[in-house]
Design a protein around this motif. Sequence first.
Motif, PDB file in Angstrom:
ATOM      1  N   ASN A 183       4.491  -2.612   0.273  1.00 56.38           N
ATOM      2  CA  ASN A 183       3.040  -2.698   0.128  1.00 56.38           C
ATOM      3  C   ASN A 183       2.488  -1.538  -0.680  1.00 56.38           C
ATOM      4  O   ASN A 183       2.817  -0.382  -0.429  1.00 56.38           O
ATOM      5  N   LEU A 184       1.617  -1.895  -1.619  1.00 55.58           N
ATOM      6  CA  LEU A 184       0.920  -0.940  -2.466  1.00 55.58           C
ATOM      7  C   LEU A 184      -0.570  -1.177  -2.282  1.00 55.58           C
ATOM      8  O   LEU A 184      -1.025  -2.319  -2.281  1.00 55.58           O
ATOM      9  N   VAL A 185      -1.330  -0.097  -2.114  1.00 56.38           N
ATOM     10  CA  VAL A 185      -2.776  -0.193  -1.904  1.00 56.38           C
ATOM     11  C   VAL A 185      -3.475   0.532  -3.049  1.00 56.38           C
ATOM     12  O   VAL A 185      -3.105   1.652  -3.402  1.00 56.38           O
ATOM     13  N   LEU A 186      -4.481  -0.129  -3.609  1.00 56.04           N
ATOM     14  CA  LEU A 186      -5.337   0.496  -4.615  1.00 56.04           C
ATOM     15  C   LEU A 186      -6.721   0.653  -4.011  1.00 56.04           C
ATOM     16  O   LEU A 186      -7.372  -0.326  -3.666  1.00 56.04           O
ATOM     17  N   TYR A 187      -7.160   1.895  -3.844  1.00 56.26           N
ATOM     18  CA  TYR A 187      -8.514   2.173  -3.377  1.00 56.26           C
ATOM     19  C   TYR A 187      -9.417   2.255  -4.605  1.00 56.26           C
ATOM     20  O   TYR A 187      -9.131   3.008  -5.536  1.00 56.26           O
ATOM     21  N   SER A 188     -10.484   1.472  -4.586  1.00 55.94           N
ATOM     22  CA  SER A 188     -11.397   1.424  -5.723  1.00 55.94           C
ATOM     23  C   SER A 188     -12.798   1.086  -5.223  1.00 55.94           C
ATOM     24  O   SER A 188     -13.020   1.006  -4.015  1.00 55.94           O
ATOM     25  N   ASP A 201     -11.885  -1.969  -1.390  1.00 57.81           N
ATOM     26  CA  ASP A 201     -13.177  -1.470  -1.832  1.00 57.81           C
ATOM     27  C   ASP A 201     -13.607  -0.372  -0.859  1.00 57.81           C
ATOM     28  O   ASP A 201     -13.881  -0.660   0.305  1.00 57.81           O
ATOM     29  N   ILE A 202     -13.686   0.868  -1.340  1.00 63.49           N
ATOM     30  CA  ILE A 202     -13.997   1.981  -0.435  1.00 63.49           C
ATOM     31  C   ILE A 202     -15.409   1.900   0.126  1.00 63.49           C
ATOM     32  O   ILE A 202     -15.690   2.517   1.152  1.00 63.49           O
TER      33      ILE A 202
END
Length: 130
Positions: free
Chosen positions: A39-44, A79-80
Amino acid sequence: MAAAISANLVFVAARHGRRQWRTTPFSCSLSSSRPNTRNLVLYSKPGCCLCDGLKEKLQAAFSLSGPDSLNDITLQVRDITTNPEWERAYQYEIPVLAKENSDGKEEILPRMSPRLSVEIIQRKLLAAFS
């Protein structure tokens, strides 16, 4: 390219009644119980041009085939603005990539510029998970 991206984005409910995007390569299941799934998470956040640029590059890297494909990695875009804890932690740092370790804890990865080539992003992700 836009059609490929939208085919791989899944809208899900998040905290406080807001929504977030989750991205899965090739419309794979979002279940983390799949064996051998990483698992890879992108916070944006919406309106972040760096985030949007990196999302596009990540999507392109996930679409590459071959022996170095990323098809066993699931990308989740968070989505932060939907979570006060994420917003406090990452508001000045986005886009932030994190990998989920086998113990469930997240490890922040070195910053990747959206200016990197798709092939370099693919190699960096493979190295992060090896």
